[in-house]
Scaffold this active site. Structure first.
Site, PDB file in Angstrom:
ATOM      1  N   HIS A  53       0.724  -1.269  -0.061  1.00  0.00           N
ATOM      2  CA  HIS A  53      -0.078   0.025  -0.142  1.00  0.00           C
ATOM      3  C   HIS A  53       0.594   1.337   0.123  1.00  0.00           C
ATOM      4  O   HIS A  53       2.148   1.206   0.137  1.00  0.00           O
ATOM      5  CB  HIS A  53      -0.995  -0.104   1.071  1.00  0.00           C
TER       6      HIS A  53
ATOM      7  N   HIS B  23       1.417   3.929   1.920  1.00  0.00           N
ATOM      8  CA  HIS B  23       1.756   4.593   2.955  1.00  0.00           C
ATOM      9  C   HIS B  23       3.179   4.885   3.337  1.00  0.00           C
ATOM     10  O   HIS B  23       4.182   3.787   2.904  1.00  0.00           O
ATOM     11  CB  HIS B  23       1.543   4.152   4.561  1.00  0.00           C
TER      12      HIS B  23
ATOM     13  N   ASP C   2       5.759   5.013   5.185  1.00  0.00           N
ATOM     14  CA  ASP C   2       6.759   3.974   5.949  1.00  0.00           C
ATOM     15  C   ASP C   2       6.965   2.646   5.152  1.00  0.00           C
ATOM     16  O   ASP C   2       7.571   1.621   5.704  1.00  0.00           O
ATOM     17  CB  ASP C   2       6.215   3.674   7.499  1.00  0.00           C
ATOM     18  N   HIS C   3       5.957   2.461   3.936  1.00  0.00           N
ATOM     19  CA  HIS C   3       6.265   1.136   2.976  1.00  0.00           C
ATOM     20  C   HIS C   3       7.017   1.413   1.769  1.00  0.00           C
ATOM     21  O   HIS C   3       7.308   0.733   1.256  1.00  0.00           O
ATOM     22  CB  HIS C   3       4.723   0.533   3.125  1.00  0.00           C
TER      23      HIS C   3
ATOM     24  N   HIS D 262      -7.481  -1.323   5.466  1.00  0.00           N
ATOM     25  CA  HIS D 262      -6.338  -0.416   6.066  1.00  0.00           C
ATOM     26  C   HIS D 262      -6.536   0.888   5.030  1.00  0.00           C
ATOM     27  O   HIS D 262      -6.567   1.940   5.410  1.00  0.00           O
ATOM     28  CB  HIS D 262      -5.196  -1.150   6.311  1.00  0.00           C
TER      29      HIS D 262
ATOM     30  N   ASP E  15      -0.105  -3.856   6.158  1.00  0.00           N
ATOM     31  CA  ASP E  15      -0.807  -3.402   7.166  1.00  0.00           C
ATOM     32  C   ASP E  15      -2.489  -3.944   7.263  1.00  0.00           C
ATOM     33  O   ASP E  15      -3.311  -3.416   7.905  1.00  0.00           O
ATOM     34  CB  ASP E  15      -0.933  -1.925   7.317  1.00  0.00           C
TER      35      ASP E  15
ATOM     36  N   HIS F 267       4.462  -4.680  10.300  1.00  0.00           N
ATOM     37  CA  HIS F 267       4.703  -4.144  11.445  1.00  0.00           C
ATOM     38  C   HIS F 267       4.916  -5.116  12.701  1.00  0.00           C
ATOM     39  O   HIS F 267       4.014  -6.193  12.607  1.00  0.00           O
ATOM     40  CB  HIS F 267       3.633  -3.082  12.025  1.00  0.00           C
TER      41      HIS F 267
HETATM   42 ZN   LIG Z   1      -0.088   1.667   6.501  1.00  0.00          ZN
END
Ligand SMILES: [Zn+2]
Length: 256
Positions: free
Chosen positions: A69, A71, A73-74, A125, A148, A186
């Site tokens: 996805h 985001h 942090d990914h 998510h 996530d 995570h």
């Molecule tokens: Zn995420």
């Protein structure tokens, strides 16, 4: 920033599918999956630095990036890794993932060497989140990268979808092979197990799981992967019998 407790794990295994776990940002996991001689893919490289370091250390060429996805942090490392390696970027959301080369639609299959990677759309998510299911004749157990969507004993927040949608996505994952190894985006495992125990404090399987996870955390081991059969047994979000129960639980977890 690499995780303070440990760096690369499982780096000595043989492909396919030799998975290196790279902890970043305190609780994110980036995965390098070594699928053929000298070649690997990266899953959700939120940070390029640790990936570059590990590719260099193992003398691996990065051929593909798989994003679950959009985001930051990914996908934070996607741009510089693509620039350096010219690797193909696969992901679900061309509008929100910069540099995407191939849109991963539900059911799409990508074959790399001996492995087959199937994309499973799992909105919840985010509206466009996907998971990647990896199989190979030579692979003892299938592998599932869940981003996530599904965590060990937990699930992601519903940021763009309602409970009915996310519940359906998680239920879809439960139809995969029970021995599937689950690699989430995570490490919220200890918190998730404690949350599950709030509803079932006497549950022996959860008590045992908490002891295992606490020991993993204490000794600097990752709490991933888990096995899908265990998720079906312990994860309260997978065990919810209908979407309204699921949505209630998710709401409780949001304020936990
Ligand atoms: Zn995420």
């Amino acid at each position: 920033m690499t995780h303070p407790r440990f760096s690369a794990i499982n780096a000595g295994m043989k492909h396919p599918l030799d998975i290196t776990i790279l902890p970043v940002f305190g609780d994110n996991y980036i995965y390098l999956a070594h699928y053929a001689a000298g070649k690997c893919v990266a899953v959700d490289p939120g940070d390029a630095g640790p990936v570059l370091k590990e590719l260099n250390r193992q003398d691996l060429q990065l051929t593909h990036i798989f994003s679950t996805h959009h985001h930051a942090d990914h996908v934070g490392g996607v741009g510089s890794l693509k620039k350096k390696f010219g690797c193909e970027v696969v992901g679900p959301d061309a509008k929100r993932i910069t540099g995407l080369d191939r849109v991963a639609g539900d059911g799409d299959v990508i074959e790399l060497g001996d492995i087959t990677i199937q994309c499973i759309a799992t909105p919840g998510h985010t509206a466009t989140s996907v998971c990647y299911y990896v199989t190979a004749a030579s692979l003892a157990q299938p592998v599932l990268f869940t981003g996530d969507t599904l965590f060990v004993c937990g699930c992601g927040r519903m940021l763009e979808c309602g409970g009915e949608t996310m519940y359906a996505s998680l239920q879809k994952l439960t139809t995969l092979s029970d021995d599937t190894l689950v690699y989430p985006g995570h490490d919220y495992t200890e918190e998730n197990v404690r949350f599950a125990m709030m509803f079932k404090p006497e549950n022996e399987a959860l008590q045992k799981k908490l002891a295992v996870v606490q020991n993993q955390n204490k000794t600097g081991q990752p709490t991933v992967p888990s096995i899908l059969a265990e998720e079906k047994q312990l994860n309260p979000f997978l065990k919810a019998t209908d979407w309204k129960t699921f949505a209630y639980l998710r709401k409780q977890k949001d304020v936990y």
